[in-house]
Design a protein around this motif. Structure first.
Motif, PDB file in Angstrom:
ATOM      1  N   THR A  30     -23.026 -12.231 -28.556  1.00  0.00           N
ATOM      2  CA  THR A  30     -24.217 -12.512 -27.742  1.00  0.00           C
ATOM      3  C   THR A  30     -25.417 -11.723 -28.249  1.00  0.00           C
ATOM      4  O   THR A  30     -26.537 -12.225 -28.256  1.00  0.00           O
ATOM      5  CB  THR A  30     -23.918 -12.191 -26.263  1.00  0.00           C
ATOM      6  OG1 THR A  30     -22.745 -12.892 -25.877  1.00  0.00           O
ATOM      7  CG2 THR A  30     -25.053 -12.610 -25.365  1.00  0.00           C
ATOM      8  N   THR A  34     -28.957 -13.422 -29.078  1.00  0.00           N
ATOM      9  CA  THR A  34     -30.167 -13.130 -28.312  1.00  0.00           C
ATOM     10  C   THR A  34     -31.129 -12.204 -29.033  1.00  0.00           C
ATOM     11  O   THR A  34     -32.312 -12.195 -28.728  1.00  0.00           O
ATOM     12  CB  THR A  34     -29.822 -12.481 -26.956  1.00  0.00           C
ATOM     13  OG1 THR A  34     -29.178 -11.227 -27.202  1.00  0.00           O
ATOM     14  CG2 THR A  34     -28.959 -13.387 -26.108  1.00  0.00           C
ATOM     15  N   LEU A  43     -26.372 -11.657 -20.166  1.00  0.00           N
ATOM     16  CA  LEU A  43     -25.661 -12.896 -20.465  1.00  0.00           C
ATOM     17  C   LEU A  43     -24.146 -12.701 -20.394  1.00  0.00           C
ATOM     18  O   LEU A  43     -23.426 -13.547 -19.845  1.00  0.00           O
ATOM     19  CB  LEU A  43     -26.078 -13.390 -21.852  1.00  0.00           C
ATOM     20  CG  LEU A  43     -25.807 -14.825 -22.239  1.00  0.00           C
ATOM     21  CD1 LEU A  43     -26.333 -15.804 -21.198  1.00  0.00           C
ATOM     22  CD2 LEU A  43     -26.449 -15.111 -23.589  1.00  0.00           C
ATOM     23  N   THR A  47     -21.713 -14.492 -17.745  1.00  0.00           N
ATOM     24  CA  THR A  47     -20.613 -15.284 -18.298  1.00  0.00           C
ATOM     25  C   THR A  47     -19.285 -14.888 -17.677  1.00  0.00           C
ATOM     26  O   THR A  47     -18.519 -15.746 -17.224  1.00  0.00           O
ATOM     27  CB  THR A  47     -20.553 -15.104 -19.834  1.00  0.00           C
ATOM     28  OG1 THR A  47     -21.785 -15.567 -20.397  1.00  0.00           O
ATOM     29  CG2 THR A  47     -19.391 -15.870 -20.429  1.00  0.00           C
ATOM     30  N   ARG A  76     -27.034 -19.546 -22.053  1.00  0.00           N
ATOM     31  CA  ARG A  76     -28.114 -19.291 -23.021  1.00  0.00           C
ATOM     32  C   ARG A  76     -29.040 -20.495 -23.123  1.00  0.00           C
ATOM     33  O   ARG A  76     -30.262 -20.345 -23.135  1.00  0.00           O
ATOM     34  CB  ARG A  76     -27.510 -18.954 -24.394  1.00  0.00           C
ATOM     35  CG  ARG A  76     -28.538 -18.714 -25.477  1.00  0.00           C
ATOM     36  CD  ARG A  76     -29.371 -17.501 -25.211  1.00  0.00           C
ATOM     37  NE  ARG A  76     -30.296 -17.310 -26.329  1.00  0.00           N
ATOM     38  CZ  ARG A  76     -31.363 -16.572 -26.281  1.00  0.00           C
ATOM     39  NH1 ARG A  76     -31.661 -15.907 -25.193  1.00  0.00           N
ATOM     40  NH2 ARG A  76     -32.146 -16.461 -27.317  1.00  0.00           N
ATOM     41  N   ASP A  79     -31.187 -20.602 -20.105  1.00  0.00           N
ATOM     42  CA  ASP A  79     -32.247 -19.582 -20.187  1.00  0.00           C
ATOM     43  C   ASP A  79     -33.375 -20.045 -21.095  1.00  0.00           C
ATOM     44  O   ASP A  79     -34.553 -19.871 -20.780  1.00  0.00           O
ATOM     45  CB  ASP A  79     -31.690 -18.256 -20.705  1.00  0.00           C
ATOM     46  CG  ASP A  79     -30.739 -17.582 -19.731  1.00  0.00           C
ATOM     47  OD1 ASP A  79     -30.673 -18.019 -18.558  1.00  0.00           O
ATOM     48  OD2 ASP A  79     -30.064 -16.623 -20.155  1.00  0.00           O
TER      49      ASP A  79
END
Length: 160
Positions: A30, A34, A43, A47, A76, A79
């Motif tokens: 992640t 990101t 995140l 999750t 994601r 977002d």
């Protein structure tokens, strides 16, 4: 006992095991996606929370981590859609600024190869970065990536 079975029988104990076994791995992936530790932490938290809440929806047709990863990717995408909807639209171009960064030759000499690769991957658009992370960092096959992202195998190969 599998993690998902443990979450069903003892949610608290199963959740601790889930975080212990998959937390670092999911955070690393992640973080690559990101490019921001705070966003990555948020995140991962969302999750895992969602996975625990919807654990009975896991059917065992794919690897458990792939199922969790798909949940993360869906968050994601959500977002990014939300950010795009709230983005400001500038009518004029922004003025150019002088590049105050280090000389590229100096930066190359200062960085290790791994750091240079990590930074380079971070500069890629997300649709190219995600397959790279899944393939090279998470050791997923091209067909697994295609299924996870919902895109054709040829598209995954092109992006890699």
């Amino acid at each position: 006992m599998e993690i998902w079975e443990e979450i069903i029988t003892d949610e608290e104990k199963g959740a601790r095991r889930l975080v212990a076994e998959y937390g670092d791995r999911l955070f690393a992936a992640t973080r690559h996606i990101t490019q921001n530790a705070a966003d990555a932490e948020d995140l991962v938290y969302r999750t895992f929370s969602h996975a625990i809440e919807k654990i009975k929806a896991y059917n065992g047709k794919c690897a458990f981590f792939s199922w969790i990863y798909a949940i993360m990717l869906n968050f994601r995408r959500s977002d990014l859609r939300r950010k795009a909807a709230n983005a400001l639209d500038f009518m004029e171009e922004l003025p150019e600024k002088d590049d105050l960064g280090p000389d590229p030759a100096e930066a190359l000499a200062a960085d290790s190869s791994a750091e240079l690769i990590r930074r380079s991957i971070g500069l890629l658009p997300e649709d190219l970065r995600v397959p790279l992370v899944l393939y090279y960092y998470e050791d997923n096959s091209v067909s697994a990536i295609a299924a996870l992202l919902g895109i054709p195998v040829g598209t995954v190969k092109y992006r890699l």
